[in-house]
Design an enzyme around this catalytic site. Sequence first.
Site, short mmCIF file in Angstrom:
data_model
loop_
_atom_site.label_atom_id
_atom_site.label_comp_id
_atom_site.label_asym_id
_atom_site.label_seq_id
_atom_site.Cartn_x
_atom_site.Cartn_y
_atom_site.Cartn_z
N LYS A 77 8.62 -5.82 -7.78
CA LYS A 77 7.44 -4.98 -7.99
C LYS A 77 6.97 -5.09 -9.44
O LYS A 77 7.81 -5.20 -10.35
CB LYS A 77 7.82 -3.53 -7.63
N SER A 152 4.11 3.47 -3.12
CA SER A 152 3.40 2.62 -4.04
C SER A 152 3.85 1.16 -4.04
O SER A 152 3.12 0.31 -4.52
CB SER A 152 3.58 3.18 -5.46
N SER A 176 8.30 5.76 -2.40
CA SER A 176 7.56 4.50 -2.53
C SER A 176 8.24 3.26 -1.98
O SER A 176 7.63 2.20 -1.96
CB SER A 176 7.20 4.25 -3.98
N1 GLN Z 1 3.66 8.85 -2.89
C1 GLN Z 1 4.45 9.34 -3.96
C2 GLN Z 1 3.62 9.55 -5.19
O1 GLN Z 1 2.49 9.19 -5.15
C3 GLN Z 1 5.60 8.41 -4.21
C4 GLN Z 1 5.53 7.58 -5.42
C5 GLN Z 1 6.77 6.79 -5.71
O2 GLN Z 1 7.80 6.94 -5.06
N2 GLN Z 1 6.69 5.99 -6.75
O3 GLN Z 1 4.06 10.06 -6.16
#
Ligand code: GLN
Length: 475
Positions: A77, A152, A176
């Site tokens: 990532k 994400s 994410s």
């Molecule tokens: N959807 C969550 C957020 O927007 C998860 C983000 C993550 O795990 N990096 O914060």
Amino acid sequence: MFQFQNIKEYQSQLFTNKSSCHEAVLSYLQLINENKHLNAFVEVYAEESIQKAAELDAKRKTGIPPGKMHGVIVAIKDVICYKNHKVSAASEILKGFNSLYSATAIERLLSEDAIIIGNCNCDEFAMGSSNENSAYGPVLNALDETKVPGGSSGGSAVAVQAGLCMVSLGSDTGGSVRQPADFCGIIGFKPGYGTISRHGLIAYASSFDQIGIFGNTIEDISLVLEIIKGEDEYDSTICTIPQKNYEKKSTFKIACFTDALNHHSLDGEIKSEINGVIESLKNDGHTVEMVNFDLLDYVVPTYYVLTTAEASSNLSRYDGVRYGYRKIPGSAELTKFYTETRTSGFGDEVKRRIMLGTFVLSAGFYDAYFTKAQQVRRLLAEHTAKLFDDYNAMILPTVPATAFKIGDNSEDPVAVYLADIYTVYANLVGIPAISIPLFKHTNGLPFGLQIMTNKYNELPLLDIATTLIQKYKRY
Ligand code: GLN
């Protein structure tokens, strides 16, 4: 095209000269090229991967012992630093920035002969649930290109889903890795807090962030975990308690939150499929008990108060002086310089969170929001510790609904936040969690089951996940 069930099988093909790393890299590069429109990769390290493959093919002939990740093709990532490679957290504010060092996880993969084929698109600074908040544009779900892949870590998920790498790394602060795995029909694993070093992982919310792993099989994920986990002098939050030897169990004692399965946001079909698995587990001799959890509706607000507070502090370093992007070159009035750089360098979602985080930390509101949220976090931890006195694991849905259409939720950030209801809990209390692809909805999209275990119980988690996939995969 390569055919193999798991990394072990691929490696045995390498060692019996049935294939080569060169052949593997070329075939993956071709697939990446054919699937460019999915927008899963930010950058593909084509030349470098071909070169590394040649080195590994030569190494096998020398008799030097091979690394455990020998020839394994990995994508990462765009929040994980890889020395002398660009890293931008999918943000304008870091565009063009080159990593000065590699994350510990990357060092460990490379020292075991992995081939890193490229870095993957994601939501900006890992904030989001659809990969639509990226400076590189959205990623498409390979099973239905009108749908989001989740976020994400959407690019890392699609890279595995579409067969563009063998395994990939993402990061999971509130879901994410698990949520995109659910939307893409693959496995997404988040270790407990302190299992994998965060050194070289661009921080979003430091007391929640963990590197996570996407793969097609539990064996592949276990192999990567084995290599990248463990003590690291660069991360003082790493757990130093030695892992207990784990004896495989034939039956499990599992808890499920009544409030989670009865939640109004949960899709009816997801609920009934999970109920079906609960029944099958019971029929097969496992214990599954429904337990109350009246804090469920507090987890999302608590998560968003605490993570935005941490983010507002973590992201203050992107000021136009130290990293990449700068709006006004040369000298200018300092406040104007900061304001213009940060206003144009960050996307809307990141700015929303910096403002929210700054607000909850401000003198007049600190106790009402930040302190309260910390108190809820402690209550959750106490509740969880008690729960694991009685149960080996917990199961929950991963996400309340299947993947949505690109653009459908972009006007309503709160609706998107609320859909994190099942994933943020594990990050709030720091326990390991995994999403396994057991089901297919009548709308044609996959969805997963989430399993969690107590702190430092990654091995039991992977063991339970193996059993559940073998026995209850419904499609
Ligand atoms: N959807 C969550 C957020 O927007 C998860 C983000 C993550 O795990 N990096 O914060």
